[in-house]
Design an enzyme around this catalytic site. Sequence first.
Site, PDB file in Angstrom:
ATOM      1  N   HIS A 177      -5.289  -4.739 -11.096  1.00 44.71           N
ATOM      2  CA  HIS A 177      -6.512  -4.686 -11.900  1.00 44.71           C
ATOM      3  C   HIS A 177      -6.205  -4.435 -13.367  1.00 44.71           C
ATOM      4  CE1 HIS A 177      -9.390  -4.891  -8.623  1.00 44.71           C
ATOM      5  NE2 HIS A 177      -8.618  -4.064  -7.934  1.00 44.71           N
ATOM      6  N   CYS A 200       4.485 -23.240  10.205  1.00 47.23           N
ATOM      7  CA  CYS A 200       3.338 -23.233   9.290  1.00 47.23           C
ATOM      8  C   CYS A 200       3.744 -22.754   7.888  1.00 47.23           C
ATOM      9  CB  CYS A 200       2.226 -22.342   9.826  1.00 47.23           C
ATOM     10  SG  CYS A 200       1.683 -22.774  11.486  1.00 47.23           S
ATOM     11  N   VAL A 207       3.847  13.847  10.875  1.00 39.74           N
ATOM     12  CA  VAL A 207       3.789  15.272  10.560  1.00 39.74           C
ATOM     13  C   VAL A 207       2.773  15.950  11.479  1.00 39.74           C
ATOM     14  CG1 VAL A 207       3.170  16.973   8.796  1.00 39.74           C
ATOM     15  CG2 VAL A 207       4.500  14.943   8.169  1.00 39.74           C
ATOM     16  N   ARG A 215     -10.960   2.340   2.832  1.00 36.69           N
ATOM     17  CA  ARG A 215     -10.785   3.064   1.572  1.00 36.69           C
ATOM     18  C   ARG A 215     -10.907   4.567   1.851  1.00 36.69           C
ATOM     19  NH1 ARG A 215     -14.602  -0.835   1.296  1.00 36.69           N
ATOM     20  NH2 ARG A 215     -14.301  -2.582  -0.129  1.00 36.69           N
ATOM     21  N   SER A 242      -8.861   2.139  -4.486  1.00 36.37           N
ATOM     22  CA  SER A 242      -8.744   1.225  -5.607  1.00 36.37           C
ATOM     23  C   SER A 242      -9.007   1.989  -6.890  1.00 36.37           C
ATOM     24  CB  SER A 242      -9.766   0.093  -5.458  1.00 36.37           C
ATOM     25  OG  SER A 242      -9.634  -0.813  -6.520  1.00 36.37           O
ATOM     26  N   ILE A 280      -6.955   8.396  -3.158  1.00 36.50           N
ATOM     27  CA  ILE A 280      -6.271   7.303  -3.867  1.00 36.50           C
ATOM     28  C   ILE A 280      -6.703   5.974  -3.247  1.00 36.50           C
ATOM     29  CG2 ILE A 280      -4.087   6.442  -4.770  1.00 36.50           C
ATOM     30  CD1 ILE A 280      -4.568   9.347  -5.540  1.00 36.50           C
TER      31      ILE A 280
END
Lengths: 487, 415, 123
Positions: free
Chosen positions: A52, A409, A173, A312, A345, A343
């Site tokens: 971005h 492909c 963890v 997200r 976008s 964290i």
Amino acid sequence: MKREFDILIIGGGVVGCAIARELSKYRVNALLVEKECDVAMGISGRNSGVVHAGFYMKPGSLKAELNIKGHRMMPKLCEELDVPYQRVGKLVVAKNEQEVECLYKLKEAGDENGTKNLRIIDKEEIKKLEPNVEGIKALHSPTSAILDPFIFTIALAENALRNGIRILLDTEVLGIEENGSFTVKTTKGEFKSDFVVNSAGLFSDRISEMVGISKYKIYPCRGEYHILDKNKRDLINGMIYPVPPREFGGLGVHLTPTTDDNIFIGPSAEYIGEVDNVANTAEIMERLFKEAKELLPKISKRDLIRSFAGIRPKLIKANSKEPGDFVIEESPDVRGFINLIGIESPGLTAAPAIAEKVVEIIKKKMKLKINQKFKPKRKAPVRFSKLSDREKSELIRKNPNYGEIVCRCETVTKQEIIDALKNPLGARSIYGVRKRSKATCGRCQGGFCIPKIVKIMEELFQPPIDDITLKGEGSQLFIGKTKDLRR
Amino acid sequence: MIQKEIDIVIVGGGPAGLSAAISAKRNGIDNILIIERNENLGGILNQCIHEGFGVEIFKENLTGPEYMQRFIDEVEKLGIPYMLNSMVIDINSDKELTVCCRDDLYKIKAKSIILSMGCRERTRGQICIPGTRPSGIYTAGTAQNLINLRNYMVGKRIVILGSGDVGLIMARRFTLEGAKVLAVVEILPYSSGLPRNMAQCLDDFGIPLFLRHTIVNTHGNRRLEAVTIAEVDENLKPIKGTEKKIECDTLLLSVGLIPENELSKNSGVIIDETTGGAIVDENLETSVRGIFACGNVLHVHDIVDFVTLEAEKAGISASRFVKNKLERYEMIKVNPGVGIRYVLPHFISTKRDVKFFLRVMKPGRNKMILIKDENRIIKRIPKLRVNPAEMIRFELKKNEIKGVKELWIEMENVN
Amino acid sequence: MLTKRYVCIICPNSCEIEVEYSEDKINRISGNMCEKGEEYVKKEILCPERGLTTTIKVKNGSLPLVSVKTSKAIPKEMMMKIMDEISNVEVEAPIKIGNVIIKNVLNTEADIIATKNINKKVK
């Protein structure tokens, strides 16, 4: 196995790997642990792969600062690490006057943040840049770019590994004890470390809670995508975005070319209950296609080759008034515990800048000596399909495995599969091969090449049947040999 | 880079390619080359270990490997050259092929090319099945390859989506190997496989078939844990409230085959959107002169014997083309009309007897195939039963179509 | 008297055959395009038979399996028993089409024969 470290990084996503790589510039004992069988198994591999330019972010926010910085670092970094990176540019397209207003707001924010060369363009210029796209005005961002987020994360990890950082996959963890330093309990035993970096993405709130910090909560917000056949790549030149919706869910359903010449349609934005529910839904699959078809009438459902979803890790709830910002800090309550939370976008773009910021935090507490032997460059294995005929011929003459096409492909050769399987991180799943070589990514989705890849696995490692997995433990491809059920 | 000049290059050494090669050789062309991407000739028949092949041609009921071996033996006997482990990665409009193989990259200039690359399976992505993406979701042909050739058992509790022939054959195969096939789910109101396969692959083993149903969800993040099926309405949309969850570790997709024409498109060959294969004339010549197509790359067949017959014709045409003896008549168009999904060839000369292949839209009884031109019905062919799964063949004699300007093939009910 | 419909599985024509029969005899058969259809339906009523095709494990072969079939149709209910039998057999490459791998399998008078050529594995 070594059990004591200066720094332990939790999470092998793009941020964790960028931190590992940044730390490898110094002489440190550091370990990165990842619970999955490979790096980039979570959100780092489930996004649009966009670098971005920084105009979406609220001026003054940490997101804006690190986005702009990461965007500037990216071209050189991708060159050093041999990562596919293309500055294809972006159009944010307005369909009506009301949306045009939003374009000016975006440009204003971009200008303030430091995004370069933003311009509002008219209908004619849109047609010139993107003949297949309709709109009355658009914001043109020529410096917006795309990269391969899998390869980027893998490259960061490989380079970190080469420069002395330890990386352990399949290591989850389970708990953290704090007594001056940290004792991190994992599925591969206990590790001691002076610093712990929590870059666990969707699980960062849980990790944080393990040291008693319970003020953060991740709100998972799912985004679904479709992938278009590469024979439709020519329909657009760069990225095509709508004006972002008012809610801070996502940027709106957009069209993003990939560095492998597919086009992503998506993502949606939907708050869900579970952090690991990456299922696609009938309703959104239908809607995504419909919205994409409005932007590009020339596509049909036949052109879809795969759908996927990512989540997200949001720090804000649905319908929030504010967009929310990254949390990157040494916990004021737990010294030596560095928290990275929310964290989302532009996390991919910002990753190298986030890594620098984390190392700055560590530097304040611990003397870091320069690693004189640091080698910034990483060489990617050959991508046969990208070579000229002459180069292909030369390569085959040197090594006949380049003459045997395994994935028809995507034109991936046997040697590329071998390279992918013998990767420095030791990741051996079908997804591992997929991310590295692009075999199985094409229109047959592995129907023809998965049996062949399995055969190459047999030739190289003679793996027990349970070690042949799609994406690590629990995702075995086979239940046994034929006749087993009859004996 | 190795340069070569070849009279007829045959792309693909499966049933179509082998028959085309044999026929070209018998028609006087020696400079032939078969290019095969796998490590042996025979193509998909290598994994089709069931019977049902050769009834038309050999009057015997053979397995796939047995059928194929007869052609391989013939290719060997005739000394037709072939390359194995070799993939054509490009064909340009000058009929120059780029071939990747273990010793070098080849540039082959062909006088004529026969396309016989076969087809690929439609995947989950193309039919947009919602849900998670765990392991255990296979296309039927891939599972067939893994089970019959590689000795890997892909699952224990199986649900099959689609009642195409490969799926039905695999239902029996799984059952014989000790797995449990819980359901075959078909979105249409009728099966898309041959009736004999319904009988001997499902009925024999009591495997339930859910018509008018589809899969609306897959469960499990690692290995498949269950699928949800639901009934569909007349628009093939799932009906809310009819969902049923079936616990299984494997979902097999048998949801259609797609002629694999990416190479053909590079060379400029025009594709029929309905068949997914090339548009061809009665010589099986495509829109690019000297490029011919046959077998499943032209249109998906249900019986291999017809692939062989079609390929023989392509071999003859290509050899005539190389010898400059392929007649260039004016062609008229053949159109699929009411009730007909497609009819091949797309263009005919009316100067010769022609064999046609067609598929109908829907199954039915007591139908009449009508062959018409602008003014009249040329011929009526009665059909007791029609089924989209079964290709229909018929022939028109040149005296029946003399002077015709365009043809329409339609289907109507018989009262 | 009973009426039953069958789909003939002898060849891909898949004739739909209608048959009227009582306990001891078949009265009428219609819908079949050839005599084999009639034969098939008779057998299907009296003692259904099937050809069996499967694979057998191969030692030292270019492939790990060889495809096989029964030399003639076997009673339908024997299929699974023969599969169990076959599952414990392993044959050494090379193998030729037509090679008998199991003679008179489970006393059915059918042999299990190879339907594929398998070469020895090249080391």
